[in-house]
Scaffold this motif. Structure first.
Motif, PDB file in Angstrom:
ATOM      1  N   ARG A   1     -10.326   1.560   4.013  1.00  0.00           N
ATOM      2  CA  ARG A   1      -9.188   2.168   4.718  1.00  0.00           C
ATOM      3  C   ARG A   1      -8.765   1.328   5.916  1.00  0.00           C
ATOM      4  O   ARG A   1      -7.576   1.133   6.170  1.00  0.00           O
ATOM      5  CB  ARG A   1      -9.549   3.573   5.169  1.00  0.00           C
ATOM      6  N   PHE A   2      -9.727   0.777   6.648  1.00  0.00           N
ATOM      7  CA  PHE A   2      -9.387  -0.117   7.766  1.00  0.00           C
ATOM      8  C   PHE A   2      -8.627  -1.336   7.261  1.00  0.00           C
ATOM      9  O   PHE A   2      -7.594  -1.724   7.826  1.00  0.00           O
ATOM     10  CB  PHE A   2     -10.653  -0.560   8.500  1.00  0.00           C
TER      11      PHE A   2
ATOM     12  N   MET B   1      -5.432   4.720  12.478  1.00  0.00           N
ATOM     13  CA  MET B   1      -5.313   3.951  11.252  1.00  0.00           C
ATOM     14  C   MET B   1      -4.660   4.791  10.152  1.00  0.00           C
ATOM     15  O   MET B   1      -5.158   4.939   9.060  1.00  0.00           O
ATOM     16  CB  MET B   1      -6.670   3.416  10.812  1.00  0.00           C
ATOM     17  N   SER B   2      -3.506   5.376  10.493  1.00  0.00           N
ATOM     18  CA  SER B   2      -2.787   6.220   9.553  1.00  0.00           C
ATOM     19  C   SER B   2      -2.232   5.400   8.399  1.00  0.00           C
ATOM     20  O   SER B   2      -1.840   4.242   8.554  1.00  0.00           O
ATOM     21  CB  SER B   2      -1.638   6.929  10.272  1.00  0.00           C
ATOM     22  N   LEU B   3      -2.201   6.012   7.232  1.00  0.00           N
ATOM     23  CA  LEU B   3      -1.555   5.424   6.059  1.00  0.00           C
ATOM     24  C   LEU B   3      -0.380   6.293   5.635  1.00  0.00           C
ATOM     25  O   LEU B   3       0.009   6.322   4.471  1.00  0.00           O
ATOM     26  CB  LEU B   3      -2.559   5.294   4.913  1.00  0.00           C
ATOM     27  N   GLU B   4       0.214   6.987   6.592  1.00  0.00           N
ATOM     28  CA  GLU B   4       1.284   7.937   6.336  1.00  0.00           C
ATOM     29  C   GLU B   4       2.398   7.308   5.507  1.00  0.00           C
ATOM     30  O   GLU B   4       2.951   6.265   5.864  1.00  0.00           O
ATOM     31  CB  GLU B   4       1.852   8.442   7.663  1.00  0.00           C
ATOM     32  N   ASN B   5       2.681   7.957   4.382  1.00  0.00           N
ATOM     33  CA  ASN B   5       3.777   7.563   3.489  1.00  0.00           C
ATOM     34  C   ASN B   5       3.581   6.201   2.820  1.00  0.00           C
ATOM     35  O   ASN B   5       4.512   5.665   2.216  1.00  0.00           O
ATOM     36  CB  ASN B   5       5.117   7.581   4.228  1.00  0.00           C
ATOM     37  N   ARG B   6       2.394   5.620   2.917  1.00  0.00           N
ATOM     38  CA  ARG B   6       2.112   4.366   2.214  1.00  0.00           C
ATOM     39  C   ARG B   6       1.720   4.709   0.777  1.00  0.00           C
ATOM     40  O   ARG B   6       1.003   5.681   0.519  1.00  0.00           O
ATOM     41  CB  ARG B   6       0.968   3.619   2.895  1.00  0.00           C
ATOM     42  N   THR B   7       2.168   3.916  -0.168  1.00  0.00           N
ATOM     43  CA  THR B   7       1.814   4.116  -1.572  1.00  0.00           C
ATOM     44  C   THR B   7       0.614   3.243  -1.896  1.00  0.00           C
ATOM     45  O   THR B   7       0.688   2.013  -1.810  1.00  0.00           O
ATOM     46  CB  THR B   7       2.996   3.761  -2.490  1.00  0.00           C
ATOM     47  N   CYS B   8      -0.491   3.883  -2.249  1.00  0.00           N
ATOM     48  CA  CYS B   8      -1.761   3.188  -2.468  1.00  0.00           C
ATOM     49  C   CYS B   8      -2.241   3.425  -3.901  1.00  0.00           C
ATOM     50  O   CYS B   8      -2.332   4.576  -4.344  1.00  0.00           O
ATOM     51  CB  CYS B   8      -2.820   3.692  -1.490  1.00  0.00           C
ATOM     52  N   VAL B   9      -2.554   2.357  -4.579  1.00  0.00           N
ATOM     53  CA  VAL B   9      -3.046   2.430  -5.961  1.00  0.00           C
ATOM     54  C   VAL B   9      -4.521   2.049  -5.966  1.00  0.00           C
ATOM     55  O   VAL B   9      -4.895   0.999  -5.440  1.00  0.00           O
ATOM     56  CB  VAL B   9      -2.258   1.481  -6.871  1.00  0.00           C
ATOM     57  N   VAL B  10      -5.351   2.899  -6.558  1.00  0.00           N
ATOM     58  CA  VAL B  10      -6.784   2.626  -6.634  1.00  0.00           C
ATOM     59  C   VAL B  10      -7.193   2.666  -8.100  1.00  0.00           C
ATOM     60  O   VAL B  10      -7.078   3.704  -8.762  1.00  0.00           O
ATOM     61  CB  VAL B  10      -7.612   3.655  -5.836  1.00  0.00           C
ATOM     62  N   THR B  11      -7.659   1.546  -8.627  1.00  0.00           N
ATOM     63  CA  THR B  11      -8.117   1.543 -10.016  1.00  0.00           C
ATOM     64  C   THR B  11      -9.561   2.049 -10.074  1.00  0.00           C
ATOM     65  O   THR B  11     -10.340   1.880  -9.136  1.00  0.00           O
ATOM     66  CB  THR B  11      -8.032   0.140 -10.643  1.00  0.00           C
ATOM     67  N   GLY B  12      -9.887   2.687 -11.193  1.00  0.00           N
ATOM     68  CA  GLY B  12     -11.242   3.247 -11.331  1.00  0.00           C
ATOM     69  C   GLY B  12     -11.533   4.272 -10.260  1.00  0.00           C
ATOM     70  O   GLY B  12     -12.605   4.252  -9.648  1.00  0.00           O
ATOM     71  N   ALA B  13     -10.588   5.210 -10.048  1.00  0.00           N
ATOM     72  CA  ALA B  13     -10.668   6.102  -8.885  1.00  0.00           C
ATOM     73  C   ALA B  13     -11.225   7.482  -9.191  1.00  0.00           C
ATOM     74  O   ALA B  13     -11.209   8.351  -8.320  1.00  0.00           O
ATOM     75  CB  ALA B  13      -9.276   6.247  -8.264  1.00  0.00           C
TER      76      ALA B  13
ATOM     77  N   GLU C   1      -5.002  18.855  -1.329  1.00  0.00           N
ATOM     78  CA  GLU C   1      -5.510  19.886  -0.422  1.00  0.00           C
ATOM     79  C   GLU C   1      -5.647  19.372   0.999  1.00  0.00           C
ATOM     80  O   GLU C   1      -5.543  20.137   1.966  1.00  0.00           O
ATOM     81  CB  GLU C   1      -6.862  20.409  -0.925  1.00  0.00           C
ATOM     82  N   SER C   2      -5.865  18.058   1.149  1.00  0.00           N
ATOM     83  CA  SER C   2      -6.001  17.472   2.484  1.00  0.00           C
ATOM     84  C   SER C   2      -4.652  17.097   3.092  1.00  0.00           C
ATOM     85  O   SER C   2      -4.599  16.574   4.206  1.00  0.00           O
ATOM     86  CB  SER C   2      -6.898  16.228   2.424  1.00  0.00           C
ATOM     87  N   GLY C   3      -3.575  17.326   2.356  1.00  0.00           N
ATOM     88  CA  GLY C   3      -2.246  17.042   2.882  1.00  0.00           C
ATOM     89  C   GLY C   3      -1.608  15.785   2.346  1.00  0.00           C
ATOM     90  O   GLY C   3      -0.460  15.470   2.686  1.00  0.00           O
TER      91      GLY C   3
ATOM     92  N   GLU D   1     -10.187   9.028   0.812  1.00  0.00           N
ATOM     93  CA  GLU D   1     -10.039   8.539   2.182  1.00  0.00           C
ATOM     94  C   GLU D   1      -8.578   8.197   2.465  1.00  0.00           C
ATOM     95  O   GLU D   1      -8.038   8.538   3.526  1.00  0.00           O
ATOM     96  CB  GLU D   1     -10.921   7.312   2.398  1.00  0.00           C
ATOM     97  N   PHE D   2      -7.929   7.529   1.534  1.00  0.00           N
ATOM     98  CA  PHE D   2      -6.511   7.218   1.699  1.00  0.00           C
ATOM     99  C   PHE D   2      -5.696   8.496   1.824  1.00  0.00           C
ATOM    100  O   PHE D   2      -4.818   8.615   2.675  1.00  0.00           O
ATOM    101  CB  PHE D   2      -6.008   6.412   0.497  1.00  0.00           C
ATOM    102  N   GLY D   3      -5.964   9.451   0.932  1.00  0.00           N
ATOM    103  CA  GLY D   3      -5.233  10.709   0.968  1.00  0.00           C
ATOM    104  C   GLY D   3      -5.431  11.465   2.265  1.00  0.00           C
ATOM    105  O   GLY D   3      -4.489  12.069   2.799  1.00  0.00           O
ATOM    106  N   ASN D   4      -6.652  11.423   2.785  1.00  0.00           N
ATOM    107  CA  ASN D   4      -6.942  12.102   4.056  1.00  0.00           C
ATOM    108  C   ASN D   4      -6.164  11.510   5.220  1.00  0.00           C
ATOM    109  O   ASN D   4      -6.033  12.147   6.274  1.00  0.00           O
ATOM    110  CB  ASN D   4      -8.445  12.023   4.369  1.00  0.00           C
ATOM    111  N   HIS D   5      -5.671  10.284   5.054  1.00  0.00           N
ATOM    112  CA  HIS D   5      -4.911   9.621   6.116  1.00  0.00           C
ATOM    113  C   HIS D   5      -3.434   9.489   5.756  1.00  0.00           C
ATOM    114  O   HIS D   5      -2.729   8.615   6.260  1.00  0.00           O
ATOM    115  CB  HIS D   5      -5.537   8.261   6.429  1.00  0.00           C
TER     116      HIS D   5
END
Length: 247
Positions: free
Chosen positions: A224-225, A1-13, A52-54, A24-28
Motif C-alpha cells: 500500500r505504501f 497514504m490514501s488511495l481514494e478513487n484510485r483504480t487498483c488491480v490485484v492478480t491472485g487476490a 463493507e469498508s467503504g 488493504e487497498f479497499g480500506n484506503h
C-alpha cells in the motif's frame, strides 16, 4: 497514504497475500479489481469485505497465463472504474520438486504463470499505468528469488526474473512519472507455508532474526505504501520484507 478513487488491480487476490493487499487497498478508498482463477467464492468474499469498508470492488475471473482472458479483464476494468492506476502482479503457482525429478511440464507451468502471467497483465494494463498520474507497477517476488530454495528451481527462477523485469520497466516508465517496484516477502503464513513440514519450518525460523513468519498484512502494508503518492520518488527497487533474513 490514501488511495481514494484510485483504480487498483490485484492478480491472485482471492487468498493469502493477494487478498490482504486487495483489502488493504479497499480500506484506503481504492476501487479494486479482485482477480482470481478458480476461487470464486473467496474472491466474492474479498469484494464484500472491501465494500463493507467503504471501498468499491469487482471480482473478475481470469487465468493470468491466458493472454486473451487478461486483455478482457483490462477492458472490464476500464468499463467499471476507468483506466488502472495501480497493477499488482501477485498471482503465482508452485510445483516443487528436486531438479533431477522435475519434468519439462513442471518447469513450463510455473514459468507460464509466474513470468508469463506478469507479462500478460503488465502488457494489458501498460498504457493505463504509463498514462496515469502516479501510475504504479508492483511485482510480488519472494526471498526465494534472492536466496534460492531446495526443490524450487522453477519457482526461484521466476521470482528472480521479476527483479530484472522490474528494473527495466522502471527505466522505461520513468519519463512518464510512473514507477515500477518489486516487493520480495520472506516466508508468510499462507496456504503455501502450511504445506511445509513443521521440522522445515523450524529450520527456516532459525534464519529469521525477528523470530516469526510474516502475516499477509505485514506485506500488504508495504505494498500500500508503494502504491501511494508517498512513494513517488522510489522506482526500480526491491523491497525485502523478510524479517531480517540475509540474502
Amino acid at each position: 497514504m490514501s488511495l481514494e478513487n484510485r483504480t487498483c488491480v490485484v492478480t491472485g487476490a482471492s487468498r493469502g497475500i493477494g487478498r490482504a493487499i486487495a483489502e488493504e487497498f479497499g480500506n484506503h478508498g481504492a476501487n479494486v479489481v479482485v482477480n482470481y482463477r478458480s476461487s470464486e467464492g473467496e474472491a466474492h468474499e474479498v469484494a464484500e469485505a472491501i465494500e463493507e469498508s467503504g471501498g468499491a470492488a469487482l471480482p473478475v475471473q481470469a487465468d493470468v497465463a491466458d493472454e486473451a482472458a487478461i486483455e478482457a479483464m483490462a477492458e472490464t476494468t476500464r468499463e467499471a472504474f476507468g483506466p488502472a492506476d495501480v497493477l499488482v502482479n501477485n498471482a503465482g503457482v508452485t510445483v516443487d520438486k528436486k531438479f533431477e525429478n522435475m519434468s519439462r511440464e513442471d518447469w513450463k507451468r510455473v514459468v507460464e504463470v509466474n513470468l508469463g502471467g506478469v507479462f500478460n497483465a503488465t502488457n494489458a494494463y501498460f498504457e493505463d499505468i504509463k498514462s496515469a498520474d502516479d501510475g504504479r507497477l508492483i511485482n510480488i517476488s519472494s526471498v526465494v528469488g534472492q536466496q534460492g530454495n531446495y526443490g524450487q528451481a522453477n519457482y526461484a527462477t521466476t521470482k528472480s526474473g521479476l527483479f530484472g523485469f522490474t528494473r527495466t520497466l522502471a527505466l522505461e516508465l520513468a519519463s512518464t512519472g510512473s514507477t515500477a517496484n518489486c516487493v520480495a516477502p520472506g516466508f508468510v503464513e499462507t496456504d503455501m507455508l502450511e504445506t511445509v513440514p513443521e521440522r522445515v519450518q523450524e529450520k527456516i525460523l532459525q534464519r529469521v532474526p525477528l523470530d516469526r513468519f510474516a502475516t499477509p498484512d505485514d506485506v500488504a502494508g508495504i505494498v500500500r505504501f508503494v502504491a501511494s503518492e508517498d512513494a513517488s520518488y522510489m522506482t526500480g527497487q526491491i523491497l525485502a520484507v523478510n524479517g531480517g533474513m540475509e540474502w
